[in-house]
Design a protein around this motif. Sequence first.
Motif, PDB file in Angstrom:
ATOM      1  N   ARG A   1       0.849  -1.195   0.000  1.00  0.00           N
ATOM      2  CA  ARG A   1       0.000   0.000   0.000  1.00  0.00           C
ATOM      3  C   ARG A   1       0.884   1.243   0.000  1.00  0.00           C
ATOM      4  N   VAL A   2       0.610   2.113  -0.962  1.00  0.00           N
ATOM      5  CA  VAL A   2       1.359   3.363  -1.097  1.00  0.00           C
ATOM      6  C   VAL A   2       0.406   4.507  -0.765  1.00  0.00           C
ATOM      7  N   TYR A   3       0.843   5.400   0.125  1.00  0.00           N
ATOM      8  CA  TYR A   3       0.037   6.533   0.558  1.00  0.00           C
ATOM      9  C   TYR A   3       0.744   7.843   0.229  1.00  0.00           C
ATOM     10  N   ALA A   4       0.048   8.765  -0.425  1.00  0.00           N
ATOM     11  CA  ALA A   4       0.518  10.140  -0.605  1.00  0.00           C
ATOM     12  C   ALA A   4      -0.229  10.972   0.427  1.00  0.00           C
ATOM     13  N   VAL A   5       0.513  11.610   1.335  1.00  0.00           N
ATOM     14  CA  VAL A   5      -0.129  12.336   2.433  1.00  0.00           C
ATOM     15  C   VAL A   5       0.203  13.825   2.399  1.00  0.00           C
TER      16      VAL A   5
END
Length: 167
Positions: free
Chosen positions: A128-132
């Motif tokens: 899972r890749v998250y851009a925050v």
Amino acid sequence: MGERAAGPRGGGGGVEDDGGLHARSAAFSGHTLMPARFSLDGDNTSPPVQWDEVPPGTREVALVCEDPDAPGGTFTHWVVTGIPADVNSIAEGSLPPGAVEGRNGFGERGWGGPRPPVGDEPHRYFFRVYAVDRPLDLGPEPTAEDVHAAVRGHVLAKGTLVGLFGR
């Protein structure tokens, strides 16, 4: 977590378009077997992971890899935080400058490759890749739980790649 009940294994290309980022790997396709070199019994090398350009306002990218099929419940294989917003990949066996590897379920920092029980149906590994929208500032040894809590309410985009591995 609820992934096991979310639907049948396989199919769907292994990419969960769950939030605007298309996560992928040059080493395996979604819902296909990952090469043995990434396993704990192989070279235990972290796989390459790429994702689309992140949306404007992204301050950090984080990655978590977990196996929801592990006998004792969800098992963490990789935690990476502090990935700069202008980076859209992690090369095989390396980290982008500034990135921090957290603790995996083996209690070690960095990638801990798959090693499901012999004879189990291949386990699923959710990358899972998250851009925050803010720096996570989780310190030198973040856990998957730390990341999940810190990104809550701050995700601008996310993407999931699912790899399989069995022995």
